[in-house]
Design an enzyme around this catalytic site. Structure first.
Site, PDB file in Angstrom:
ATOM      1  N   THR A  88       0.885  -1.354   0.056  1.00 26.91           N
ATOM      2  CA  THR A  88      -0.038  -0.056  -0.115  1.00 26.91           C
ATOM      3  C   THR A  88       0.797   1.026   0.024  1.00 26.91           C
ATOM      4  O   THR A  88       1.840   1.330   0.552  1.00 26.91           O
ATOM      5  CB  THR A  88      -0.834  -0.010   1.255  1.00 26.91           C
ATOM      6  OG1 THR A  88      -1.828  -1.088   1.214  1.00 26.91           O
ATOM      7  CG2 THR A  88      -1.506   1.131   1.590  1.00 26.91           C
ATOM      8  N   ARG A 148     -13.846  -7.941   0.126  1.00 24.97           N
ATOM      9  CA  ARG A 148     -13.380  -7.470   1.537  1.00 24.97           C
ATOM     10  C   ARG A 148     -12.800  -6.003   1.175  1.00 24.97           C
ATOM     11  O   ARG A 148     -12.237  -5.855   0.175  1.00 24.97           O
ATOM     12  CB  ARG A 148     -12.199  -8.528   1.424  1.00 24.97           C
ATOM     13  CG  ARG A 148     -11.308  -8.118   2.764  1.00 24.97           C
ATOM     14  CD  ARG A 148     -10.097  -7.453   2.253  1.00 24.97           C
ATOM     15  NE  ARG A 148      -9.116  -7.192   3.332  1.00 24.97           N
ATOM     16  CZ  ARG A 148      -8.112  -6.467   3.547  1.00 24.97           C
ATOM     17  NH1 ARG A 148      -7.714  -5.657   2.433  1.00 24.97           N
ATOM     18  NH2 ARG A 148      -7.436  -6.160   4.548  1.00 24.97           N
ATOM     19  N   GLY A 173     -10.303  -3.246   3.314  1.00 26.56           N
ATOM     20  CA  GLY A 173      -9.279  -3.083   4.402  1.00 26.56           C
ATOM     21  C   GLY A 173      -9.151  -1.925   5.061  1.00 26.56           C
ATOM     22  O   GLY A 173     -10.313  -1.078   5.034  1.00 26.56           O
ATOM     23  N   ASP A 174      -8.322  -1.665   5.876  1.00 26.47           N
ATOM     24  CA  ASP A 174      -8.271  -0.570   6.573  1.00 26.47           C
ATOM     25  C   ASP A 174      -8.081   0.949   5.815  1.00 26.47           C
ATOM     26  O   ASP A 174      -8.526   1.937   6.312  1.00 26.47           O
ATOM     27  CB  ASP A 174      -7.149  -0.347   7.539  1.00 26.47           C
ATOM     28  CG  ASP A 174      -5.782  -0.577   7.045  1.00 26.47           C
ATOM     29  OD1 ASP A 174      -5.744  -1.550   6.027  1.00 26.47           O
ATOM     30  OD2 ASP A 174      -5.035   0.137   7.100  1.00 26.47           O
ATOM     31  N   THR A 210      -0.175   0.975   6.822  1.00 33.77           N
ATOM     32  CA  THR A 210       0.154  -0.214   6.250  1.00 33.77           C
ATOM     33  C   THR A 210       0.146  -1.447   6.762  1.00 33.77           C
ATOM     34  O   THR A 210       1.001  -1.423   7.824  1.00 33.77           O
ATOM     35  CB  THR A 210       1.157   0.001   5.077  1.00 33.77           C
ATOM     36  OG1 THR A 210       1.492  -1.008   4.116  1.00 33.77           O
ATOM     37  CG2 THR A 210       2.551   0.254   5.640  1.00 33.77           C
ATOM     38  N   GLY A 211      -0.325  -2.603   6.396  1.00 33.36           N
ATOM     39  CA  GLY A 211      -0.323  -3.630   7.094  1.00 33.36           C
ATOM     40  C   GLY A 211      -1.742  -4.516   6.928  1.00 33.36           C
ATOM     41  O   GLY A 211      -2.317  -4.354   6.107  1.00 33.36           O
ATOM     42  N   GLY A 255      -4.903  -5.364   6.995  1.00 35.21           N
ATOM     43  CA  GLY A 255      -5.965  -4.290   7.370  1.00 35.21           C
ATOM     44  C   GLY A 255      -7.000  -4.635   8.450  1.00 35.21           C
ATOM     45  O   GLY A 255      -7.255  -3.772   9.175  1.00 35.21           O
TER      46      GLY A 255
HETATM   47  N1  ASP Z   1      -3.549  -2.409   4.684  1.00 32.41           N
HETATM   48  C1  ASP Z   1      -3.806  -2.744   3.376  1.00 32.41           C
HETATM   49  C2  ASP Z   1      -5.108  -3.601   3.407  1.00 32.41           C
HETATM   50  O1  ASP Z   1      -5.186  -4.499   4.307  1.00 32.41           O
HETATM   51  C3  ASP Z   1      -2.613  -3.860   2.874  1.00 32.41           C
HETATM   52  C4  ASP Z   1      -1.285  -3.012   2.811  1.00 32.41           C
HETATM   53  O2  ASP Z   1      -0.977  -2.353   3.480  1.00 32.41           O
HETATM   54  O3  ASP Z   1      -0.712  -3.622   1.963  1.00 32.41           O
HETATM   55  O4  ASP Z   1      -5.741  -3.853   2.390  1.00 32.41           O
END
Ligand code: ASP
Length: 344
Positions: free
Chosen positions: A213, A241, A243-244, A264-265, A267
């Site tokens: 991300t 789905r 994400g965050d 980022t992580g 989500g």
């Molecule tokens: N945070 C993003 C998600 O869960 C993924 C990412 O950070 O690459 O969609």
């Protein structure tokens, strides 16, 4: 004698007012831009020098573009949009052009932008043909009555307001497609880049976990902070789905009262932990520094079982780039400091 005292008092007051005004002026000179291109199991041994160079150049260029906006007195909200847009156009990151594939083999992208000045925000999720999802988020913020739009209708709205369209073929990259096929075969959901070295053979699932991300946070010369985040989500994600990243308070947040944050992580953990808002809220309610707030929030994220990272800049120009993974593509530029990019 009394007359003399009065004159001295007036001189003192005037000079202290001048100092105050100068301080304010200094603050107006101050600007900061911090960006990230995802966190994860990024280790030096897996990243070829050529790819490392490519990532570095892309991050540097995104910083320079955003810096130009801030340096010329532009707004934080514009700087973060410009920086994120540049990263979306690169195939290296899991956003825009480089977005990962969902279970159905399509690209479904999420993005959010937020202005700390007035807490206005715009977000899109599950859009498939917006060349730059962050542009869509900005249009939702500026031109709709709503904050968060989803799917085809969101896309239609953004296109009607002038967002750039991109055919599905634009988002096809062989690397992401192979990553998707691998994930389907293994029946697993992968967080971004399979690897940065396309020929690398993975031994563990952990090695597949990278969050690509992209995000940016900025403080402008007017004292405003803003945040922007854009993502393709997870490889092989199912059932619509989200994400965050596009969720205000989870992956993205900005308030002039405290700070701007982009995460980022995984989500799911960032949503449950309301990570972005947590960093700001701790500063606002517990009156602690950005670094302390970031550290406490990271501790809590770990406790929840979450991995990843976040970047943040506060209203005074302090900034953090924290992660609990091996690496995070990241960079910073300020009015005093040339662009610095780091990965590990
Ligand atoms: N945070 C993003 C998600 O869960 C993924 C990412 O950070 O690459 O969609």
């Amino acid at each position: 004698m009394n007359y003399l005292k009065l004159i001295i008092a007036i001189v003192l007051i005037a000079s202290s007012a001048r100092v105050q005004a100068q301080k304010k002026e200094e603050l107006k000179d101050k600007y900061v831009l911090v960006i990230h291109g995802g966190a994860g199991t990024i280790s030096k041994s897996k990243l070829t020098p050529a790819l490392e160079y490519e990532y570095t150049c892309a991050l540097e260029e995104a910083l320079h573009r955003g810096q130009y906006v801030l340096d010329t007195g532009g707004l934080a909200i514009t700087a973060v949009e410009v920086a994120v847009k540049y990263l979306e156009d690169s195939p290296l990151f899991n956003a825009g052009k480089g977005a990962v594939f969902s279970h159905e083999g399509v690209n479904e992208m999420d993005a959010c932008i937020m202005n700390g000045k007035d807490l206005t925000s715009g977000a899109v999720a599950g859009v498939r043909n917006l060349k730059n999802p962050i542009e869509g988020a900005r249009l939702v913020k500026d031109s709709s009555k709503h904050v968060f739009l989803y799917g085809d209708d969101a896309q239609e709205f953004c296109l009607s307001k002038g967002a750039s369209y991109a055919d599905s073929s634009y988002f096809f990259t062989e690397f992401r497609w192979n990553q998707y096929l691998k994930a389907r075969e293994k029946g697993t959901i992968i967080l971004d880049h399979d690897t940065t070295d396309v020929n690398y053979q993975y031994k563990t699932l952990e090695e597949l976990e990278k969050f690509g991300t992209v995000g940016a946070v900025a403080l402008d010369r007017h004292g405003n902070v803003a945040a922007a985040t854009s993502t393709g989500g997870l490889t092989n994600k199912e059932f619509g789905r989200i994400g965050d990243s596009p969720i205000v308070g989870a992956g993205t947040y900005a308030s002039n009262r405290s700070c701007a944050v982009s995460c980022t992580g995984k989500g799911e953990f960032f949503i449950r932990g309301t990570v972005a808002r947590d960093i700001a809220a701790r500063m606002e309610f517990a009156d602690i520094s950005l670094t302390e707030s970031g550290e406490r929030t990271m501790k809590r994220l770990k406790k929840l079982g979450g991995s990843g990272g976040f970047i943040s800049v506060d209203k005074d120009g302090n900034y953090i780039m924290m992660f609990n993974t091996k690496g995070m593509y990241r960079g910073v530029v300020t009015n005093e400091k040339n662009a610095v990019v780091k990965i590990y």
